[in-house]
Design a protein around this motif. Sequence first.
Motif, PDB file in Angstrom:
ATOM      1  N   ILE A  76       0.832  -1.199   0.000  1.00  9.56           N
ATOM      2  CA  ILE A  76       0.000   0.000   0.000  1.00  9.56           C
ATOM      3  C   ILE A  76       0.873   1.259   0.000  1.00  9.56           C
ATOM      4  N   GLU A  77       1.894   1.264   0.828  1.00  9.77           N
ATOM      5  CA  GLU A  77       2.781   2.421   0.916  1.00  9.77           C
ATOM      6  C   GLU A  77       3.436   2.703  -0.431  1.00  9.77           C
ATOM      7  N   SER A  79       2.503   1.649  -3.468  1.00 14.95           N
ATOM      8  CA  SER A  79       1.506   1.992  -4.481  1.00 14.95           C
ATOM      9  C   SER A  79       1.094   3.451  -4.351  1.00 14.95           C
ATOM     10  N   GLY A  80       0.908   3.907  -3.115  1.00 17.46           N
ATOM     11  CA  GLY A  80       0.578   5.310  -2.893  1.00 17.46           C
ATOM     12  C   GLY A  80       1.694   6.241  -3.337  1.00 17.46           C
ATOM     13  N   ASN A  81       2.943   5.827  -3.103  1.00 19.69           N
ATOM     14  CA  ASN A  81       4.080   6.645  -3.537  1.00 19.69           C
ATOM     15  C   ASN A  81       4.131   6.751  -5.061  1.00 19.69           C
ATOM     16  N   PHE A  82       3.881   5.642  -5.730  1.00 18.29           N
ATOM     17  CA  PHE A  82       3.888   5.658  -7.196  1.00 18.29           C
ATOM     18  C   PHE A  82       2.777   6.564  -7.713  1.00 18.29           C
ATOM     19  N   ALA A  83       1.578   6.419  -7.153  1.00 22.88           N
ATOM     20  CA  ALA A  83       0.437   7.218  -7.603  1.00 22.88           C
ATOM     21  C   ALA A  83       0.680   8.708  -7.393  1.00 22.88           C
ATOM     22  N   ALA A  84       1.315   9.048  -6.264  1.00 21.18           N
ATOM     23  CA  ALA A  84       1.578  10.459  -5.963  1.00 21.18           C
ATOM     24  C   ALA A  84       2.684  11.050  -6.826  1.00 21.18           C
ATOM     25  N   ALA A  85       3.524  10.186  -7.405  1.00 18.85           N
ATOM     26  CA  ALA A  85       4.671  10.658  -8.177  1.00 18.85           C
ATOM     27  C   ALA A  85       4.316  11.038  -9.603  1.00 18.85           C
ATOM     28  N   VAL A  86       3.131  10.648 -10.062  1.00 19.51           N
ATOM     29  CA  VAL A  86       2.730  10.917 -11.440  1.00 19.51           C
ATOM     30  C   VAL A  86       1.342  11.539 -11.478  1.00 19.51           C
ATOM     31  N   SER A  87       1.036  12.195 -12.583  1.00 22.86           N
ATOM     32  CA  SER A  87      -0.294  12.798 -12.727  1.00 22.86           C
ATOM     33  C   SER A  87      -1.245  11.896 -13.508  1.00 22.86           C
ATOM     34  N   PRO A  89      -3.097   8.127 -14.389  1.00 25.63           N
ATOM     35  CA  PRO A  89      -3.605   7.062 -13.511  1.00 25.63           C
ATOM     36  C   PRO A  89      -2.559   5.973 -13.272  1.00 25.63           C
ATOM     37  N   PHE A  90      -2.481   5.531 -12.026  1.00 20.69           N
ATOM     38  CA  PHE A  90      -1.618   4.414 -11.654  1.00 20.69           C
ATOM     39  C   PHE A  90      -2.496   3.266 -11.188  1.00 20.69           C
ATOM     40  N   ASN A  91      -2.288   2.087 -11.774  1.00 19.09           N
ATOM     41  CA  ASN A  91      -3.034   0.884 -11.414  1.00 19.09           C
ATOM     42  C   ASN A  91      -2.109  -0.064 -10.657  1.00 19.09           C
ATOM     43  N   ALA A  92      -2.489  -0.418  -9.446  1.00 19.18           N
ATOM     44  CA  ALA A  92      -1.646  -1.275  -8.605  1.00 19.18           C
ATOM     45  C   ALA A  92      -1.875  -2.743  -8.926  1.00 19.18           C
ATOM     46  N   ASP A  93      -0.855  -3.552  -8.676  1.00 19.73           N
ATOM     47  CA  ASP A  93      -0.990  -5.000  -8.801  1.00 19.73           C
ATOM     48  C   ASP A  93      -1.191  -5.577  -7.404  1.00 19.73           C
ATOM     49  N   ALA A  94      -2.461  -5.800  -7.058  1.00 13.43           N
ATOM     50  CA  ALA A  94      -2.794  -6.281  -5.716  1.00 13.43           C
ATOM     51  C   ALA A  94      -2.762  -7.796  -5.609  1.00 13.43           C
ATOM     52  N   GLU A  95      -2.265  -8.469  -6.636  1.00 16.63           N
ATOM     53  CA  GLU A  95      -2.179  -9.930  -6.644  1.00 16.63           C
ATOM     54  C   GLU A  95      -3.529 -10.559  -6.265  1.00 16.63           C
ATOM     55  N   ARG A  96      -3.608 -11.306  -5.178  1.00 11.40           N
ATOM     56  CA  ARG A  96      -4.874 -11.953  -4.796  1.00 11.40           C
ATOM     57  C   ARG A  96      -5.690 -11.100  -3.811  1.00 11.40           C
ATOM     58  N   GLY A  97      -5.277  -9.860  -3.616  1.00 10.42           N
ATOM     59  CA  GLY A  97      -6.019  -8.958  -2.744  1.00 10.42           C
ATOM     60  C   GLY A  97      -5.571  -8.955  -1.304  1.00 10.42           C
ATOM     61  N   TYR A  98      -4.568  -9.785  -0.993  1.00 11.45           N
ATOM     62  CA  TYR A  98      -4.007  -9.885   0.369  1.00 11.45           C
ATOM     63  C   TYR A  98      -4.998 -10.444   1.379  1.00 11.45           C
ATOM     64  N   THR A 107      -8.005  -3.627   1.464  1.00  5.44           N
ATOM     65  CA  THR A 107      -7.015  -3.295   0.446  1.00  5.44           C
ATOM     66  C   THR A 107      -7.537  -2.217  -0.486  1.00  5.44           C
ATOM     67  N   VAL A 108      -8.760  -2.369  -0.960  1.00  2.00           N
ATOM     68  CA  VAL A 108      -9.350  -1.379  -1.870  1.00  2.00           C
ATOM     69  C   VAL A 108      -9.447  -0.024  -1.188  1.00  2.00           C
ATOM     70  N   ARG A 109      -9.954  -0.018   0.034  1.00  2.00           N
ATOM     71  CA  ARG A 109     -10.110   1.251   0.745  1.00  2.00           C
ATOM     72  C   ARG A 109      -8.775   1.960   0.929  1.00  2.00           C
ATOM     73  N   ALA A 110      -7.742   1.198   1.285  1.00  2.00           N
ATOM     74  CA  ALA A 110      -6.424   1.789   1.494  1.00  2.00           C
ATOM     75  C   ALA A 110      -5.851   2.354   0.200  1.00  2.00           C
ATOM     76  N   LEU A 111      -6.065   1.652  -0.903  1.00  2.00           N
ATOM     77  CA  LEU A 111      -5.556   2.130  -2.187  1.00  2.00           C
ATOM     78  C   LEU A 111      -6.278   3.403  -2.625  1.00  2.00           C
ATOM     79  N   VAL A 112      -7.586   3.422  -2.468  1.00  2.00           N
ATOM     80  CA  VAL A 112      -8.350   4.628  -2.819  1.00  2.00           C
ATOM     81  C   VAL A 112      -7.862   5.817  -2.001  1.00  2.00           C
ATOM     82  N   ALA A 113      -7.635   5.599  -0.724  1.00  2.00           N
ATOM     83  CA  ALA A 113      -7.176   6.678   0.157  1.00  2.00           C
ATOM     84  C   ALA A 113      -5.804   7.197  -0.237  1.00  2.00           C
TER      85      ALA A 113
END
Length: 285
Positions: A76-77, A79-87, A89-98, A107-113
């Motif tokens: 999550i940390e 993925s958030g860093n990657f999303a914040a580094a670009v303008s 859309p960034f799509n994360a690879d959440a594998e099986r959702g943890y 997982t979804v809520r944390a990524l949206v946040a």
Amino acid sequence: MEPIPAAILATTNEKSRKLRELVRAPEILIMPGAYDVLSARLFEQMGFKAIQGTSGGIAAALGYPDGEVMSRDVFIELSGNFAAAVSVPFNADAERGYGDEAAVRDTVRALVARGVAGMNLEDGAAKGRGGLVELSQQLRKIAAVMQTKRELGSEFFLNARVDAFHVITDDPKQALDEAIRRGNAYAEAGGDCIFYLNLHSSETIKRVAKEVRAPISILAGLQSPSVKELQDLGVARVSYGSGFMKAAITGAKRLAQEIQQNGTVTALKDGVQTPEIAALIAGRK
């Protein structure tokens, strides 16, 4: 849990909508696989319209094997860093959702946040178990994604991964039938895009694109048709997994070998130089 601030949710929703529009557009969407912030910045600067995270590439760069060995907190940390580094859309690879459905919701809520536009969710069983998870179990996870979106007022993008071609390697017909069956089930459940691994045959790609009632995505590799051919076959999106991380470590290996063998660094002559790297870092949002 604390509510997600309205401004963050609005920004994330805008990126999720943009990603959905790009996947549905007539032109195929090329999503290179970022394995660190610098690669994400490079891809944005080069004009790519959206960026995919690579679970295998990110894990390897941090010294972990692939397959949710890296903790969800770290995932999550980063993925958030990657999303914040670009303008874009960034799509994360959440594998099986943890985890199970409850964990997928978290997982979804944390990524949206954290401003992440969407995520991959795969249906291959955990390493060591083999096979595919039961269809009903995967549909419960997708339902958990949809429920979380409704509760948050989120437009989060779901790239639903089907591992049938990856897992069922001894019976092509069974793999194809299962791939189409699961693809349509995931689309009906709310998946925005259906993502396939180990799908390289032009004839099979064309059939999957025709019979699955949603945009489809391909993980491309050496055996895959070109981007133009994939578009002509009906593919909406193409990504490259850990390919860029492999290319990067290959470059490091070649330079190290040159130093060992010749004591020179001529491989650096045509490489990215310090001013360009500094510019990429300076451009980070």
